[in-house]
Each structure stands twice: as structure tokens, then as C-alpha cells.
Design an enzyme around this catalytic site. Sequence first.
Site, short mmCIF file in Angstrom:
data_model
loop_
_atom_site.label_atom_id
_atom_site.label_comp_id
_atom_site.label_asym_id
_atom_site.label_seq_id
_atom_site.Cartn_x
_atom_site.Cartn_y
_atom_site.Cartn_z
N HIS A 191 -14.82 10.11 2.63
CA HIS A 191 -15.14 11.46 3.11
C HIS A 191 -15.41 12.40 1.95
O HIS A 191 -16.01 13.45 2.09
CB HIS A 191 -14.03 12.01 4.01
CG HIS A 191 -12.79 12.38 3.26
ND1 HIS A 191 -11.91 11.45 2.76
CD2 HIS A 191 -12.29 13.59 2.89
CE1 HIS A 191 -10.92 12.06 2.13
NE2 HIS A 191 -11.13 13.36 2.19
N LYS A 209 -2.99 11.81 -0.47
CA LYS A 209 -2.48 12.48 -1.68
C LYS A 209 -3.52 13.45 -2.23
O LYS A 209 -3.22 14.59 -2.56
CB LYS A 209 -2.18 11.38 -2.70
CG LYS A 209 -1.41 11.81 -3.91
CD LYS A 209 -1.16 10.62 -4.84
CE LYS A 209 -0.35 9.54 -4.17
NZ LYS A 209 0.06 8.47 -5.10
N LYS A 253 -7.77 1.94 -4.20
CA LYS A 253 -6.76 1.26 -5.02
C LYS A 253 -7.26 -0.12 -5.38
O LYS A 253 -8.06 -0.71 -4.63
CB LYS A 253 -5.44 1.13 -4.24
CG LYS A 253 -4.22 1.03 -5.12
CD LYS A 253 -3.81 2.39 -5.65
CE LYS A 253 -2.62 2.34 -6.55
NZ LYS A 253 -2.14 3.69 -6.86
N SER A 275 -5.84 13.12 -13.66
CA SER A 275 -7.02 12.24 -13.69
C SER A 275 -8.27 13.02 -13.30
O SER A 275 -9.35 12.83 -13.85
CB SER A 275 -6.84 11.07 -12.71
OG SER A 275 -6.17 10.01 -13.33
P1 NAD Z 1 5.13 0.74 -14.80
O1 NAD Z 1 4.62 -0.64 -14.77
O2 NAD Z 1 4.82 1.60 -15.98
O3 NAD Z 1 6.72 0.79 -14.60
C1 NAD Z 1 7.42 0.24 -13.53
C2 NAD Z 1 8.83 -0.05 -14.01
O4 NAD Z 1 9.63 -0.43 -12.89
C3 NAD Z 1 8.91 -1.19 -15.02
O5 NAD Z 1 9.67 -0.78 -16.13
C4 NAD Z 1 9.57 -2.32 -14.23
O6 NAD Z 1 10.34 -3.18 -15.05
C5 NAD Z 1 10.46 -1.52 -13.28
N1 NAD Z 1 10.85 -2.29 -12.10
C6 NAD Z 1 10.15 -3.20 -11.41
N2 NAD Z 1 10.86 -3.67 -10.36
C7 NAD Z 1 12.06 -3.05 -10.40
C8 NAD Z 1 13.23 -3.11 -9.60
N3 NAD Z 1 13.30 -3.89 -8.52
N4 NAD Z 1 14.28 -2.31 -9.94
C9 NAD Z 1 14.22 -1.49 -11.01
N5 NAD Z 1 13.12 -1.40 -11.81
C10 NAD Z 1 12.06 -2.15 -11.51
O7 NAD Z 1 4.57 1.40 -13.44
P2 NAD Z 1 4.34 2.93 -13.14
O8 NAD Z 1 2.94 3.26 -13.49
O9 NAD Z 1 5.47 3.73 -13.68
O10 NAD Z 1 4.39 2.92 -11.54
C11 NAD Z 1 5.62 2.93 -10.82
C12 NAD Z 1 5.37 3.41 -9.40
O11 NAD Z 1 4.77 4.70 -9.44
C13 NAD Z 1 4.43 2.54 -8.57
O12 NAD Z 1 4.83 2.59 -7.22
C14 NAD Z 1 3.10 3.25 -8.72
O13 NAD Z 1 2.21 2.98 -7.64
C15 NAD Z 1 3.55 4.69 -8.71
N6 NAD Z 1 2.59 5.63 -9.31
C16 NAD Z 1 2.18 5.49 -10.59
C17 NAD Z 1 1.28 6.41 -11.13
C18 NAD Z 1 0.84 6.37 -12.57
O14 NAD Z 1 0.18 7.32 -13.01
N7 NAD Z 1 1.17 5.37 -13.34
C19 NAD Z 1 0.80 7.46 -10.32
C20 NAD Z 1 1.26 7.58 -9.01
C21 NAD Z 1 2.16 6.66 -8.52
#
Ligand code: NAD
Length: 473
Positions: A67, A96, A108, A364
Site C-alpha cells: 500500500h 509498525k 521481511k 532506516s
Molecule cells: P541479534 O542477533 O543482534 O541478538 C539477539 C541476541 O539474543 C543474541 O545475543 C542471542 O544470543 C540472544 N538469544 C537468542 N536466543 C536466546 C534465548 N532463548 N534467550 C536469551 N537470549 C537469546 O538480534 P537483534 O537484531 O538484536 O534482534 C533481536 C530481536 O529484535 C528480534 O526479534 C528482531 O526481530 C527484533 N528487532 C531487531 C531490530 C534491529 O534493528 N536489529 C529491529 C526491530 C526488531
Amino acid sequence: MANTANETNFFADVCKNFDSAAQFTAHPEGLLNQIKACNSVYRFQFPIRRGNGFEVIDAWRVEHSQHMNPTKGGIRYSDMVNEDEVMALAALMTYKCAIVNVPFGGAKGGICINPKNYTISELENITRRYTTELIKKNFIGPGIDVPAPDYGTGEREMSWIADTYMTMNPGQLDALGCVTGKPIALHGIRGRKEATGRGVAYAVRECVTVAEDMAKIGLKAGLGDKRVIVQGLGNVGYHAAKFLAEFGATIVGLCEYEGAIYNENGLNIDEVFAHRKLTGSILGFPGATEFKNSMEGLEQPCDILVPAALENQLTVENIRNIKAKIIAEGANGPTTPEAEEIFTEMGGIIIPDMYCNAGGVTVSYFEWLKNLSHVAFGRMENRYAENSNANLINTLESLTGKSIPAEHRLMIVKGASEMELVNSGLEDTMIHSYHEIRETLMTKAGVKTLRTAAFVGSIDKIAVSYMNLGVWP
Ligand code: NAD
């Protein structure tokens, strides 16, 4: 397919939340169904050479809603990625973007690998091949679909994507806008890396600022006396913890996949990070109580819990054990709808993912604007502002005969840097959006949670886009 064992109901959960909110809108069912549907789901495989043979890699890109164009959303590298998850995450991106008024549709991507099992050159190979597949099917481009980092990816992967896209689109002036979250040297933007976590901290700060809402859950207004537990010490979790501590909260617990640590007197996030880098684990951090079962860490005493790892962490199995009064969803989909219902009955507040972690896509958007305008924010006006502020101060000093102390002069005279402009835009977005959502919660009869309120606002905005575009009769 490699990941049938990991099939989830994540997309159904997102749709369930959507439906709960849709009843508070007045849009026809057909339009609501169109908004909810995933428009384009591209599932593909490609081979890479490994050792003496080949390995087939499973990958996805989902464009949930066009959209608004381009569509936008991160790329996840995880061996738990599956189609349902990518569809759910793409849908969340649509809602979002609408909440924070970023003019994109949602998308995604996912590649089903555990990056830890691959060498850097294999990861580069996989990323470049993935990008090539997207180019072949017109699933990437500054005006089509713009990926960004997510779980398991970062600046390095975004540079490979940008380079592959530019190589295959020679002479395309806006090519760098094909992906965000790039390093600064590749025209990324200052503040993007920490934007999601910083945004989470702004969201929490805004929520606890409203004394009336805090009184209802037995807390005082402000962050000063708040104890926080963070799950996931990655990009989002680390920065959320860092900025929440900077804003005055105390980080009492940290949970990673290897276990959890807790100290009611506070944990220094950078010291824990350094300890993990040195030893490979957060366990063994001096002075902290530790839990081998990471999930136990979530259940320790605190006021605010920030799940910032993955989806489905707070379920009917463990939600009743959560001591926090506020859950701030740094991750996407960490709380199931059933768990949210229970937590709401328990009197808790959930700051929903689709708003709480929207700082990443907000910045972004700024990066994309920078790439399209081909100039960094503040570059043209920074020095001009500094000179004209200095002239003003000099004139005031000579007219009054009084001089302004050097440190004050510096503060007043200084022009805004790119980082300051980005953070100001991010802070304003998070504050404004929180109150927009809260206003719906307070004024729409029957709406009980911030998530439903956020969905209502989001659905209304997307519905207007559809109707104004003439896509809908
Ligand atoms: P990342 O890979 O940088 O970090 C994720 C961390 O979580 C890692 O350190 C990993 O070891 C840890 N982890 C994994 N499973 C786990 C568990 N069961 N218990 C505890 N820790 C655990 O990822 P990120 O970019 O920080 O993304 C994390 C979440 O945030 C995701 O759901 C992602 O979709 C969301 N998110 C990220 C962004 C972004 O800009 N990176 C933006 C919006 C949303």
C-alpha cells in the site's frame, strides 16, 4: 524443507491481534482481509559450494503490503527461520511503519542458517547469492523493497547486499538506497546501529512518565527507581539496556541463551559484555547470582522486563511467574496473545513490539532519505548555523558588555550533527507515537491494551492509504 520441525503459529498470532483490534474499526471485511493478507511470498533455494560438495540453502522474502512503496524489513539469519515466521514479521513491519508514520509497506527476509556454523567467506557467498536471487525476481531496490538488519545480521551483511545490488545495477543513481543499516563508509547513517535499542529506551521512558498509568500498577512515575531485566544481549538488547541505564534505570538481570545473571544492586552492561567477550558466556560474572536455565532469569524480581531475543518467549507456561509490571517488547512477537491476556488480567502493561522496537525502521527511513538525497543530514547547514549563532552571541556580548562563559558559548553556538538530528527525529517519533497509541486506549471504548490500540491506529492509517490510492473502490 529443512525446518518443518520449527513450524510456528506466529502469523496466526499476528492475525489474531489484528482481528481483536479490527472490531473497533468501521472498515468493510474485505478491506480488512486485504490489509491482513501477505501480498507476495517468495520462497526459494540456492546451492553453495561447501567442502567437497554442495549445500542447498532455504531462503525467503515476503512483501506483506505494497500500500506504500518501497516495502521495508530486516533479513534474519537463523536455523529456526521458517515461512510462517517471515510472514508474521513482514506483517508486523506493515503495522509498525504505519504506527510511526514511516511511508513504507512491510516486508521481511530470512535465510535458514546458523551463521556461527559458516566461515565469513561462506556467509558472504550466501548473502551475495541471496541478493542476486532477489534482484532476479524484482524483490529488492530503492523504490521496490529495502532490506535491513535483523536477528543474526548487521552492517557487514548489509554492505555485501549493497555492493551486489550496485554491481548488478551499474549507473543506478539511487542504488545505495536498496538497503539500510549499512556502515557509515557506505553511506549508512550515524545512530542506526543503536536506533532500535535507543527507541526501546525512549518507549519505556515515555510509558513510565505517565503518573496516572503508573499509579494503576502500583509504581511511581519516572525511571529512577525502576529495576530492569533484559533478555538477549544482541543489538537490540544491549542498546536498550545501555540507554535505559543512561536514563536512570538499574539493570538487575541479563539473560542469554547460555544462562542468566541477576544482581539486585545493578549490573554494568559494558562490563558484562566485556566479560562475555573474554569468556564466551555471561555466566561467572563477578557478584551476580546465576541461572543455568536462561528462562529462570526472566522470572526474577524487577519492574520492567525487556525481551529482546526472539518470539514466543512469554507464553501461558511462564507468564504467571513474571514479576515485572511492564513488558517492553524489544523483540518481535515475544508474548503470545494468550499470555498477554493473562498478563493484562494480572494488571500488567505490555508496550507492544510494533511500536516499542520501531526505532530501527524509523532511522532506516532517515538513512534511505539520506541515500536518495545523496547528502548527509546537517552537512549543508551545520557550519552556517554555527557562524550565525556566534554572530548573535558576539552582538549580544558587545551590546550588554557581558561575556558568556566558554562552555555555555560552545553549547549555544554549535550546529547540529547528523547523529544529533537522527536522535532528535527518533526521540520525537517515539514520544509522539506513544501518546497517539495511549490516546486511542483511553478514548476508544472496549480497547484494553496498548497493542490493540496500536493496531486500531495502524489499521485506520493503512485503510486510508488503500482508499486514497484507489486500490479499493
Ligand atoms: P541479534 O542477533 O543482534 O541478538 C539477539 C541476541 O539474543 C543474541 O545475543 C542471542 O544470543 C540472544 N538469544 C537468542 N536466543 C536466546 C534465548 N532463548 N534467550 C536469551 N537470549 C537469546 O538480534 P537483534 O537484531 O538484536 O534482534 C533481536 C530481536 O529484535 C528480534 O526479534 C528482531 O526481530 C527484533 N528487532 C531487531 C531490530 C534491529 O534493528 N536489529 C529491529 C526491530 C526488531
